[in-house]
Design an enzyme around this catalytic site. Sequence first.
Site, short mmCIF file in Angstrom:
data_model
loop_
_atom_site.label_atom_id
_atom_site.label_comp_id
_atom_site.label_asym_id
_atom_site.label_seq_id
_atom_site.Cartn_x
_atom_site.Cartn_y
_atom_site.Cartn_z
N ASP B 141 -13.54 12.38 -81.07
CA ASP B 141 -13.03 13.06 -82.27
C ASP B 141 -12.82 14.53 -81.92
O ASP B 141 -13.79 15.28 -81.80
CB ASP B 141 -14.02 12.94 -83.43
CG ASP B 141 -14.09 11.52 -84.00
OD1 ASP B 141 -13.78 10.57 -83.24
OD2 ASP B 141 -14.45 11.37 -85.17
N LYS B 204 -7.62 12.21 -88.45
CA LYS B 204 -8.84 12.27 -89.26
C LYS B 204 -8.78 13.51 -90.13
O LYS B 204 -8.30 14.56 -89.70
CB LYS B 204 -10.03 12.31 -88.29
CG LYS B 204 -11.39 12.56 -88.91
CD LYS B 204 -12.48 12.44 -87.84
CE LYS B 204 -13.81 12.96 -88.35
NZ LYS B 204 -14.87 12.92 -87.33
N LYS B 240 -8.59 8.25 -90.56
CA LYS B 240 -10.02 8.32 -90.85
C LYS B 240 -10.32 9.48 -91.80
O LYS B 240 -10.31 10.63 -91.40
CB LYS B 240 -10.80 8.51 -89.54
CG LYS B 240 -12.30 8.75 -89.74
CD LYS B 240 -13.04 8.85 -88.41
CE LYS B 240 -14.48 9.31 -88.62
NZ LYS B 240 -15.19 9.51 -87.36
#
Lengths: 293, 304
Positions: B141, B204, B240
């Site tokens: 991430d 995300k 996400k």
Amino acid sequence: MKAADTAWRHTLAKKPPVVTAPAAPTRLGVRKTYKLFIGGKFPRSESGRTYLVNGDNVALASRKDARDAVVAARAAQPKWAGATAYNRGQVLYRIAEMLESRRDEFAAQGVPVAEVEAAVDRWVWYAGWADKIAQVHGGANPVAGPFFNISAPEPTGVVAVVAPASFLGLVSVIAPAIVTGNTVVVLAAGPQAAVTLAEVLATSDVPGGVVNILTGNAAETAPWLASHDDVNAIDLAGVTDLDLATELERAAAGNLKRVLRPGDPENDFAGDPGLKPMVALLETKTVWHPKGF
Amino acid sequence: MTATLDLRASLHGLPGVDKVGVEARAAALATRSVKTTAKAAAIDLAIRMVDLTTLEGADTPGKVRALAAKALRPDPADSSCPHVGAVCVYPAMVPYVAEVLAGSGVHLASVATAFPSGQAPLDVKLADTRDAVAAGADEIDMVISRGAFLAGRYDHVFEEIVAVKQACGDAHLKVILETGELATYDNVRRASWLAMLAGADFIKTSTGKVPVAATLPVTLVMLEAVRDFRARTGRQVGVKPAGGIKTTKDAIKYLVMINETVGDDWLDPAWFRFGASSLLNDLLMQRTKLTTGHYAGPDYFTLD
């Protein structure tokens, strides 16, 4: 074109009609809907249902109202238990003061004055116990070895209560539960008096969520509280149907809840309650503390 | 230079987002009621989509091991409960989690690239990424440089993502846009396209470290972006939302939105994840309510 050539005429009659002043409007009274008492607020039932009790609209609590009440009671519990016993006593005494000043409202709902006065006295009596129960029920135990050994009573947590029908009965099951730091979800039997008591509590410095009062059919909501994993004890004082009491006790066994069985149905709660109602909702913590030679 | 101009031109050529429209659409989709068997299916799917996250300075090997054990078996009392999608930790904690998760099918995500601010030189970010992958993370991430993005240096952000993607090797790359700092939906759409063009496998919303985290409208804008991106290029990118999703009710709103916006293809842990920690406990309590028929309490689930 001149006006005279048309069909136009004054429509006003020669003699104007007699205008009577409108009758003075009679005032429409505000009709009260008796609502639930959850987390210090007075919501209607989540289900939107009401039922009639002696001509009054009363909210009919559903299982989701019971769920919300448990959430509110759980949220309020640590802070209420963490308040000093002296402070809880003051709050209970404040309830007695407020109840005293609103005696007439209860009388108007058919609660005998003597019973309201007994209820006020009951609050005062329990207020006095707030900072004494630990000394009376707890203890210092003699042990072998260089330790102080102390038994300290602690509140059990969130208590569900199926309240008895009488007003004094209602006060007599709420007060002993909350005085030691528990929070309660009460299924009330006499809705108007119970909601009026909620209004007393809401104006008495009782933190929101410490007492939550649901009105409606206990046979519908009590099983949800009995089986709820986040309720620590259930008091069946007001259950008159023994089959229901058995069913509730069985459901309560699922998470090892403490169960207070229905008492004598003839009990009018007028006598000295003794320590039992308070002690039944306490856990005893034993502490070993080294003496330190 | 031409590439820079092309990137700027194409990002600014994206149609603007109708703010009122997207908020109204998200609010309308949030009113759906999902009950009984559909609710049970939604809860299980949501559990499989959870990226169980702990990103605290106080994380210890013991804490992340416990979290990883919970990820494998969220409800110890019920073996039919699925495992979560992934565990998400800081790079330093990756080796401890990798031991527990090895061979389990639960992915191991690590934040990297100077999370959460992203304010570090590129070689530091790349080293951060390589270390995490080497320690066993199979999902990275990364945070974009919001400072550069907001200053209009899109090529800088683009090249950073490309470089990090390369450093990831086989690991999946999730690109955190930090929508709470991007200020407008137009920026969210541009950042989404920028990340996808640069090779992101997932986009995300947030780090969870700024006050405004995942919201329904922002996620809707991002879902529309991945849908349009697939229509244009044929490549599917995951989404996400992370931060602030705490209840089953919230999670189900997101699932409804996926179903209504991008369809079934994204209703899968491979293409949609929730970055969350406390959400899992609420999902488990709701699941227990459905399977046992009575209300569950937090005492019966591990706190994290």
